[in-house]
Design an enzyme around this catalytic site. Sequence first.
Site, PDB file in Angstrom:
ATOM      1  CG  HIS A 234     -50.866 -37.599 -31.153  1.00  0.00           C
ATOM      2  ND1 HIS A 234     -51.329 -37.058 -29.978  1.00  0.00           N
ATOM      3  CD2 HIS A 234     -50.862 -36.585 -32.061  1.00  0.00           C
ATOM      4  CE1 HIS A 234     -51.585 -35.778 -30.150  1.00  0.00           C
ATOM      5  NE2 HIS A 234     -51.311 -35.455 -31.405  1.00  0.00           N
ATOM      6  N   PRO A 235     -48.734 -38.247 -28.554  1.00  0.00           N
ATOM      7  CG  PRO A 235     -48.074 -36.092 -27.976  1.00  0.00           C
ATOM      8  CD  PRO A 235     -48.136 -37.033 -29.141  1.00  0.00           C
TER       9      PRO A 235
END
Length: 387
Positions: A234-235
């Site tokens: 996930h960023p």
Amino acid sequence: MSKGPFSGILVIDLTRILAGPYCALLMAELGARVIKVEPPPTGDDSRTIGPHIKTKSGKTKSGYFMSVNRGKESIMLDLKAEADRKIFEALLGRADVLIENYRGGAMDKLGYGYEALTTKFPRLVYAAISGFGHTGPYAQRPAYDMIVQAMGGIMSLTGHPGGEPTRVGTSIGDLTAGLFGTIGIATALYDRERTGRGQKIDISMLDCQVAILENAIARYVATGQVPGPLGTRHPSITPFATFKTADGHIALAAGNDQMFSKVADVLGHPEWMADPRYIGNPARVHHADDLHRDMEAALASRPTLEWLARFDAVGIPCGRLNNVADVFADPQVAARNMIVTADDPDIGPLRMQGNPIKLSRYEDPKTRAPASDLDGDRAAILRELGL
């Protein structure tokens, strides 16, 4: 015929391949009667697309076609032939919804564009699903799923850093257009109850890809940096990825410091909570590669199922990395009736995906009506129309 909130709604499905048929499938799943109008001589192109399943007579049918056209009736009509146009217009006179997925302008050339139909059938809800919509410089361009995945940005976010462009593993360009199309139809039918009039719904596959970019758009606006692929990470949240174990992979997501503390304890490394690299989510995101290596080193000591039990016990979101066969065998998938059966007369029982929309006032049966053969309902439909 299935029962649901759209019982009594007649949908004319003038679509082919996936985006439009999937939209019409969802309408059927929610109780609508769907009549699929197919062009001669071979009907929907997807009838020829694999995988193919052998029938009892030794011929084959497309499993792809059957999975998104179950429960629909079929009639073959040439919309350029006067006799078939008469039948089509008789169907429109009874229809609540028309779904088409031709490129912009194609229906107008046939004389069945929205402006022509709304005058004659003012209550008709007209849903148009196309690659680029009916306005803008690309309106008349053709498109397939891969084209809009590439143009819509999602392909640039998929895969691993430094890797080749990667298509999302399902046809998300088509499927999101079908989903948004169904939402649009439901909205227009609700509006018709108040106003008495139908309207046009213009769904662009490219628009739908832009609509689901969510975090990527937010990051670009906030930072000015162009997001790229991150694998399973996930960023903005760490740890939030798949990790190798002794015998496979585990998906694990710790969305806050309290959860990360539990992860550290389960993995036998409570000291991570005092490591400056891992104190607070922003630091963990910045040092995501370091944390990933540390976690995989710890996870390598035990098999996936053992780790799942340990993380489950302390409330950490986690799961196996399932392949499609694993999904079919998953007890949660079975409990939610997400694998249903359609009994095809030429093949026998066929398993396929279920309906994720569970409604408390309507049953979710374990069986579905099969997809009709090409033109298989013509005689019955003509009798009903008095033709």
